[in-house]
Scaffold this motif. Sequence first.
Motif, PDB file in Angstrom:
ATOM      1  N   SER A  72       6.573  -2.660  -6.980  1.00 20.26           N
ATOM      2  CA  SER A  72       5.472  -2.447  -5.274  1.00 20.26           C
ATOM      3  C   SER A  72       4.853  -3.339  -5.801  1.00 20.26           C
ATOM      4  O   SER A  72       3.713  -3.224  -5.637  1.00 20.26           O
ATOM      5  N   ARG A  73       3.984  -4.022  -7.264  1.00 23.45           N
ATOM      6  CA  ARG A  73       2.616  -4.338  -7.731  1.00 23.45           C
ATOM      7  C   ARG A  73       2.842  -5.548  -6.767  1.00 23.45           C
ATOM      8  O   ARG A  73       3.688  -6.263  -6.407  1.00 23.45           O
ATOM      9  N   ASP A  74       1.270  -6.118  -6.818  1.00 22.04           N
ATOM     10  CA  ASP A  74       0.825  -6.577  -6.508  1.00 22.04           C
ATOM     11  C   ASP A  74       1.196  -8.242  -7.469  1.00 22.04           C
ATOM     12  O   ASP A  74       2.045  -7.988  -8.610  1.00 22.04           O
ATOM     13  N   THR A  75       1.910  -9.253  -6.292  1.00 27.49           N
ATOM     14  CA  THR A  75       2.223 -10.451  -7.264  1.00 27.49           C
ATOM     15  C   THR A  75       0.539 -11.843  -6.427  1.00 27.49           C
ATOM     16  O   THR A  75       0.152 -11.336  -6.082  1.00 27.49           O
ATOM     17  N   GLY A  94       0.865   4.484  -2.946  1.00 28.29           N
ATOM     18  CA  GLY A  94       0.020   3.630  -3.145  1.00 28.29           C
ATOM     19  C   GLY A  94       0.298   1.658  -3.636  1.00 28.29           C
ATOM     20  O   GLY A  94      -1.196   1.268  -3.362  1.00 28.29           O
ATOM     21  N   LEU A  95       1.334   1.513  -4.279  1.00 26.74           N
ATOM     22  CA  LEU A  95       1.349   0.213  -4.535  1.00 26.74           C
ATOM     23  C   LEU A  95       1.130  -0.188  -3.266  1.00 26.74           C
ATOM     24  O   LEU A  95       1.362  -0.251  -2.703  1.00 26.74           O
ATOM     25  N   PRO A  96       0.567  -2.064  -4.035  1.00 24.85           N
ATOM     26  CA  PRO A  96       0.000  -3.070  -2.670  1.00 24.85           C
ATOM     27  C   PRO A  96       1.709  -2.973  -1.993  1.00 24.85           C
ATOM     28  O   PRO A  96       1.573  -3.661  -0.877  1.00 24.85           O
ATOM     29  N   ASN A  97       2.517  -3.228  -2.588  1.00 28.17           N
ATOM     30  CA  ASN A  97       4.513  -3.874  -1.991  1.00 28.17           C
ATOM     31  C   ASN A  97       5.164  -2.349  -1.418  1.00 28.17           C
ATOM     32  O   ASN A  97       6.374  -2.520  -1.585  1.00 28.17           O
ATOM     33  N   SER A  98       4.240  -1.479  -1.385  1.00 28.55           N
ATOM     34  CA  SER A  98       5.282   0.182  -1.275  1.00 28.55           C
ATOM     35  C   SER A  98       6.651  -0.119  -0.372  1.00 28.55           C
ATOM     36  O   SER A  98       7.324   0.227  -0.661  1.00 28.55           O
ATOM     37  N   ARG A  99       5.531  -0.691   1.207  1.00 28.49           N
ATOM     38  CA  ARG A  99       6.488  -0.930   1.941  1.00 28.49           C
ATOM     39  C   ARG A  99       7.819  -2.021   2.106  1.00 28.49           C
ATOM     40  O   ARG A  99       8.841  -1.921   2.480  1.00 28.49           O
ATOM     41  N   GLU A 100       7.724  -2.639   1.256  1.00 38.30           N
ATOM     42  CA  GLU A 100       8.711  -4.327   0.841  1.00 38.30           C
ATOM     43  C   GLU A 100       8.522  -4.440  -0.764  1.00 38.30           C
ATOM     44  O   GLU A 100       8.125  -5.861  -1.370  1.00 38.30           O
TER      45      GLU A 100
END
Length: 560
Positions: free
Chosen positions: A535-538, A399-405
Amino acid sequence: MAASTSPTPLLLAVLFILLLPALLAAATLPPLPLSTASRWVVGADGRRVKLACANWASHLEPAAAEGLARRGVGDIAARVAGMGFNCVRLTWPTHLATNGTLASLPFRWSLERLDMRESVAGVRVNNPALLDLPLIDVFREVISALASKGIMVILDNQMTTPGWCCSRTDGNGFFGDKYFDPNEWLKGLSAMATMFNDTKNVVGMSLRNELRGPNQNVSLWYRYMALGAEAVHAANPNVLVILSGLDFDNTLSFLHSKKAELQFTGKLVYEQHWYGFSDGGNWEIRNQNDACGMVVDSIWAKGLFLLEQGWPLFFSEFGFDMSGTHIGDNRYLTCFLSVAAEMDLDWAIWALQGSYYIREGILAYDESYGLLSWDWCTARNPSFIKRINSLQTPFQGPGLPNSREPYNVIFHPQTGLCVLAKASKSVKLGPCDESNAWNYTSAYELVVKSTGQCLQATSVGENAKLGTDCSKPSSKWQLISNSRMHVSAELTKNGTRVCLDAGLDGAIITNQCKCLSLDPTCNPESQWFKIILSSRDTPGGSSILQLPSVGPWPPTSLSS
């Protein structure tokens, strides 16, 4: 006609500013109930919920939460939230749930029977509404106060009989010991789980703290832990069920070959403890890199392996002497924080309380490991609160913003900060929430993903910088020393090996690598960095650098 008493916009603005700390301290509970997804604890919406907890003792002789003679219960709850914690591991003795005489004893009488008149006076001043409540209702009120600040609660069965924990011979250590009747324990777990079945912020139950002693054995662990887990789940299917290990919860190594076998799924969490005084590190007499490397390998074999196997693991106790004067504890702490960041652990620090009503026969005992001061007024070690802030929110998980990348960040455990790349091509320490998305490539390059610029060493004592030529040895960063935290490259001019180093002003410089081995007096912590996944948002959705990309990003996998 009387003058209008409506507040002016200016007054409203002033009031808002004055009330802002209190408003910010009131956190919001995540979507509940919690459950598990592989190694992660998640909310009802499937998003990662990181347990960032403080231990609050309520299991000693008075059988009430510590500190209620020092500060109002609502004030203490607000301090928990204000320090950034989202969770309290609240301890309790079995007899609070199974002994009606103890549970119904008024708080005042519990203190008076221990001749603690000063504490009675303190509760009368700070928590008058609690003074004559039965102990079990005091326990409920503490949980309610935490709920009002958005704080989750994990109920931890610490002992059977109220008192300080723990020793190998206290009769509370293992199933069948003098004060540890398994049937009474099961009855207590069921009663406590039932009592808080409809209490939303009670999100988990830890079945027993620090199993230990000469009678401990694996076969009885599997038997009784399964019975305890099933009893809790039957009474309250919403809560996480948390299982501790053996040897003071220092080891879960027996789970290598066989896990606990339960009839339910999606609620099981294991827990482990890690203290510098019991991890075998000999921190004061061993080189710090060697000690950290050895201890981390040991902790991995004793429990961390569970994360790799897809099981949640909660480090429900770690702690250190908050005075900052204990060399061994300071060294252990930095090593622990590096692992907590790299593995993105769920954790609970021992302890919230700055002092006890009574501990081991000493009235008003000062807790040197306490987050709060002896009088519960201030943080005992404010710099630690700042240092741990970046570990109170998740780096990874569903569910974190960059979980897929996911990308890399460069974490500095001595400060709790991360390496930021600035538009001026310089690098410095700053809040991890402002970190760039880095990529640590298979060619050992540290590259800012949005620009393709890589981190470069120039010379000894000079600032590290960003550049576009990533082919030289000065851009190849390898992890050396037994701690695996010295990030090192060779200077192009003369082949000198240098390491990243944090200057006093937060600038990232390159210096000769220090304290790599042998010397037990040398402090390497300014040169300790962990390259971890996030995987946090930047900032800005990608990077704080807004320069154009130099070309397509190479399809290399992230590695640490």
